[in-house]
Write a protein that holds these residues in place. Structure first.
Motif, PDB file in Angstrom:
ATOM      1  N   GLU A 102      32.561  -4.479  13.388  1.00 29.43           N
ATOM      2  CA  GLU A 102      32.177  -5.279  13.865  1.00 29.43           C
ATOM      3  C   GLU A 102      32.433  -7.175  14.165  1.00 29.43           C
ATOM      4  OE1 GLU A 102      29.537  -2.083  13.284  1.00 29.43           O
ATOM      5  OE2 GLU A 102      31.020  -3.053  12.090  1.00 29.43           O
ATOM      6  N   LEU A 103      33.022  -7.325  13.294  1.00 27.47           N
ATOM      7  CA  LEU A 103      33.505  -8.342  13.300  1.00 27.47           C
ATOM      8  C   LEU A 103      34.814  -8.388  14.456  1.00 27.47           C
ATOM      9  CD1 LEU A 103      33.239 -11.795  12.492  1.00 27.47           C
ATOM     10  CD2 LEU A 103      35.120 -10.626  10.088  1.00 27.47           C
ATOM     11  N   CYS A 104      35.191  -7.747  13.790  1.00 27.49           N
ATOM     12  CA  CYS A 104      36.881  -7.498  15.237  1.00 27.49           C
ATOM     13  C   CYS A 104      36.402  -7.756  16.906  1.00 27.49           C
ATOM     14  CB  CYS A 104      37.754  -6.111  14.828  1.00 27.49           C
ATOM     15  SG  CYS A 104      38.725  -5.806  15.851  1.00 27.49           S
ATOM     16  N   LEU A 105      35.454  -6.792  17.088  1.00 32.24           N
ATOM     17  CA  LEU A 105      34.840  -6.549  18.171  1.00 32.24           C
ATOM     18  C   LEU A 105      34.453  -8.326  18.713  1.00 32.24           C
ATOM     19  CD1 LEU A 105      33.694  -3.337  18.662  1.00 32.24           C
ATOM     20  CD2 LEU A 105      35.133  -4.223  20.064  1.00 32.24           C
ATOM     21  N   GLN A 106      33.824  -8.745  17.797  1.00 33.22           N
ATOM     22  CA  GLN A 106      32.585  -9.787  17.337  1.00 33.22           C
ATOM     23  C   GLN A 106      34.139 -11.095  18.477  1.00 33.22           C
ATOM     24  OE1 GLN A 106      29.795 -10.714  15.335  1.00 33.22           O
ATOM     25  NE2 GLN A 106      30.732 -13.432  15.202  1.00 33.22           N
ATOM     26  N   ILE A 107      35.048 -11.195  17.114  1.00 33.25           N
ATOM     27  CA  ILE A 107      35.851 -11.916  17.007  1.00 33.25           C
ATOM     28  C   ILE A 107      36.597 -11.962  19.037  1.00 33.25           C
ATOM     29  CG2 ILE A 107      38.453 -12.681  17.024  1.00 33.25           C
ATOM     30  CD1 ILE A 107      37.717 -12.033  13.478  1.00 33.25           C
ATOM     31  N   ALA A 108      37.298 -10.581  19.032  1.00 34.40           N
ATOM     32  CA  ALA A 108      37.516 -10.038  20.707  1.00 34.40           C
ATOM     33  C   ALA A 108      37.014 -11.356  21.737  1.00 34.40           C
ATOM     34  CB  ALA A 108      38.083  -8.895  20.886  1.00 34.40           C
ATOM     35  N   ASP A 109      35.686 -11.021  21.023  1.00 32.59           N
ATOM     36  CA  ASP A 109      34.329 -11.138  22.824  1.00 32.59           C
ATOM     37  C   ASP A 109      34.464 -12.084  22.772  1.00 32.59           C
ATOM     38  OD1 ASP A 109      33.704  -8.559  23.328  1.00 32.59           O
ATOM     39  OD2 ASP A 109      32.181  -8.263  22.252  1.00 32.59           O
ATOM     40  N   ASP A 110      34.287 -13.329  21.010  1.00 30.21           N
ATOM     41  CA  ASP A 110      34.433 -14.752  21.197  1.00 30.21           C
ATOM     42  C   ASP A 110      35.494 -15.792  22.050  1.00 30.21           C
ATOM     43  OD1 ASP A 110      31.658 -14.800  19.967  1.00 30.21           O
ATOM     44  OD2 ASP A 110      32.383 -15.277  18.501  1.00 30.21           O
ATOM     45  N   LEU A 111      36.150 -14.430  21.570  1.00 30.65           N
ATOM     46  CA  LEU A 111      37.761 -15.323  22.190  1.00 30.65           C
ATOM     47  C   LEU A 111      37.708 -15.102  23.806  1.00 30.65           C
ATOM     48  CD1 LEU A 111      39.204 -16.202  19.408  1.00 30.65           C
ATOM     49  CD2 LEU A 111      40.277 -15.040  20.013  1.00 30.65           C
ATOM     50  N   THR A 112      37.181 -14.104  24.168  1.00 32.76           N
ATOM     51  CA  THR A 112      37.430 -14.384  25.793  1.00 32.76           C
ATOM     52  C   THR A 112      36.524 -14.897  27.048  1.00 32.76           C
ATOM     53  OG1 THR A 112      38.316 -11.424  25.728  1.00 32.76           O
ATOM     54  CG2 THR A 112      36.856 -12.238  28.024  1.00 32.76           C
ATOM     55  N   ASP A 113      34.824 -15.003  25.970  1.00 35.26           N
ATOM     56  CA  ASP A 113      34.265 -16.176  26.607  1.00 35.26           C
ATOM     57  C   ASP A 113      34.968 -17.171  26.094  1.00 35.26           C
ATOM     58  OD1 ASP A 113      32.332 -14.354  26.738  1.00 35.26           O
ATOM     59  OD2 ASP A 113      31.217 -14.312  24.995  1.00 35.26           O
TER      60      ASP A 113
END
Length: 564
Positions: free
Chosen positions: A83-94
């Protein structure tokens, strides 16, 4: 407080950040970002709770320092859970919305490895990964870390507590010596200190709040009840907080499922999250919770690791964790981003010493409150219902055509009767349930202290950390071999070669008879009745510190070896 412009971040990144609604920095961002922007080779240790803005603190500088024309991995971020791995990737993409050519990939277990490999080979410059899947790709020689410029260890204490130490060491060994190492953690354990000494070069230490302490935005409340009344107290706490949106932490999988089942049976929007769920089941539960189709998530510490859910109002400790640091992690999931939160402990007198130790670590005191009574809860729920009614939006275009029939149907009722019936329609279940409800608060405390030794038995067991004994496995084997489901275990201490625990005195004979001689991890189990610990914080600390050196425990070690 600095604006993002004042930290040295590029305009194109600031544009993306401001579109997300962020103008000024949070404390960890204000301290970390300028250092990373000015110095490419500065290692950082940042002590900060989850939810304090850490992702932007390291993510914005990483995006700015990435060269989109170079199609290899330049920065690696490791985190403990999917979950945290995906969230970090999503935030950085934004954050990288207006940075053309920059590619970010998430690498984690429980999902297609082929798709992840494809993204890496397409030239991802920033990788957000969990240690297990990344190490797997390294062994397959699919991924190359020899040219990375930065490695970020996010929630490092969680990764170590989840058993990723060897994986982290293998990954760090595959990276170049000349790199930027950034470590973010809520607590500073001995294991983390070893990493900082072995893999970091003269790091800058940044601490948001006291080291190993809780957030200043979290209120810590304790309700003292009999162990047998724990669930009834939980119901009252939930009912007294009508807008609650929180996580209820339990010690074991069995307890987690039982509490969730009871809440669902009693009409609450709740589900369990524990290790017996498949990844697909876990995703369904978490989606419901994030969308607020559920308001209560009942979870074990292991299952909740890495979860980052916004706007939680409450954390409820149905059972205290066995490790003090875990309380800091639990409570840190609320009171984020400047919002206030509440961490509640439902406790009993046997746990007084552990509560004091938690207070000492947090640097904060629990506020001891009385469990709400039936009348208080009914009053709170009634006014919550009225507040909801006052704020409801009326769509006249939809309802007007029905009003003549409604008026005619209700014309026999006067205003007072109409209000009474409206309120009772929603409210009767609370009135019925709490009618003549007993007081759950502990009274005659001194009497309970005198009775404590008569109510429980303390056991010595010849299993410890060297046998891979964990709190959940100890509870599980006690329940399994005694045939009694969910025996409440108190004062559990798992040491290197042996352990101690307490249970209700009525289970003494059953535990001695059924555990002794059975096996755990190919080890013959030995159980004995142990002497009671002294009362008081100092004696408890001394008992833990000196148990290896005491003559009594040396004798126990000899007996322990005889069971091997």
């Amino acid at each position: 407080m600095l604006t993002f412009k004042e930290t040295g971040i590029d305009e194109k990144i600031i544009r993306a950040v401001e579109e997300l609604g962020f103008i000024t920095t949070m404390p960890v961002q204000e301290k970390v970002i300028p250092i990373l922007i000015k110095d490419d080779h500065r290692d950082i240790i940042a002590m900060a709770q989850t939810g304090t803005g850490k992702t932007a603190a390291f993510g914005l500088p990483l995006i700015q320092k990435t060269n989109p024309s170079e199609k290899f991995i330049q920065h690696l971020i490791l985190s403990p859970t999917r979950e945290l791995c995906l969230q970090i990737a999503d935030d950085l993409t934004d954050f990288a919305k207006y940075t053309p050519g920059l590619k970010i990939a998430a690498v984690f277990g429980g999902s297609s490895m082929d798709k992840q490999i494809k993204k890496i080979k397409e030239g991802a410059q920033i990788i957000s990964a969990t240690p297990g899947r990344l190490l797997d790709l390294l062994k397959r020689k699919v991924i190359d870390l020899k040219r990375i410029r930065t490695i970020v260890l996010d929630e490092a204490d969680e990764m170590l507590s989840m058993g990723f130490r060897d994986d982290l060491q293998a990954i760090l060994a595959a990276t170049p010596k000349q790199k930027n190492t950034l470590l973010f953690s809520a607590t500073m354990s001995d294991e983390i200190k070893k990493i900082t000494k072995g893999y970091m070069n003269n790091p800058v230490e940044i601490s948001i709040g006291k080291r190993n302490s809780g957030s200043d935005d979290v209120n810590h409340i304790c309700y003292m009840v009999h162990a047998r009344d724990r669930y009834r107290a939980l119901k009252r706490i939930v009912d007294f907080n009508p807008d609650i949106y929180g996580i209820i932490f339990c010690r074991t999988r069995v307890e987690t499922q039982e509490v969730a089942d009871l809440l669902v049976k009693d009409g609450y929007g709740a589900e369990a999250l524990h290790g017996d769920l498949s990844q697909a089941q876990r995703n369904v539960v978490m989606n419901k919770f994030r969308n607020k189709n559920l308001t209560l998530l009942v979870a074990t510490d292991v299952a909740a690791r890495g979860l980052d859910v916004e706007n939680l109002t409450h954390i409820i400790n149905y059972s205290l964790p066995d490790e003090l640091d875990l309380y800091t992690h639990r409570s840190g999931r609320t009171g984020r981003a400047g919002r206030k939160g509440t961490s509640i402990v439902i406790s009993n007198l046997k746990e007084n010493i552990r509560l004091e130790l938690i207070e000492e670590q947090l640097g904060k005191e629990f506020k001891h409150l009385q469990v709400p009574g039936g009348q208080e809860i009914c009053e709170k729920q009634l006014f919550h219902l009225i507040d909801r009614m006052e704020k409801v939006e009326v769509d006249n275009t939809q309802i007007n055509s029905y009003l003549p029939s409604i008026y005619k149907k209700l014309e026999w009722l006067d205003r007072e009767e109409l209000i009474k019936k409206f309120v009772s329609l929603e409210f009767n279940r609370f009135l019925d349930y709490y009618k003549n409800s007993p007081d759950l608060n502990k009274t005659a405390v001194n009497d309970k202290v005198r009775r404590k030794d008569a109510e429980s038995t303390r056991f010595f067991i010849n299993l410890g950390k060297t046998d891979n004994l964990e709190p959940e496995s100890l509870t599980g084997l006690i329940n399994e071999f005694t045939g009694v489901n969910n025996i409440e275990i108190e004062e559990m201490e798992i040491l290197k070669n042996f352990s101690f625990f307490e249970t209700d005195k009525k289970y003494t004979g059953r535990i001695l008879e059924n555990l002794t001689g059975n096996k755990f991890n190919n080890r013959v189990i030995g159980v004995e009745i142990a002497t009671k610990k002294e009362n008081g914080k100092k004696s408890a600390a001394r008992d833990r510190k000196d148990n290896r050196n005491s003559s009594k425990d040396n004798k126990r070690r000899k007996r322990s070896r005889n069971y091997r």
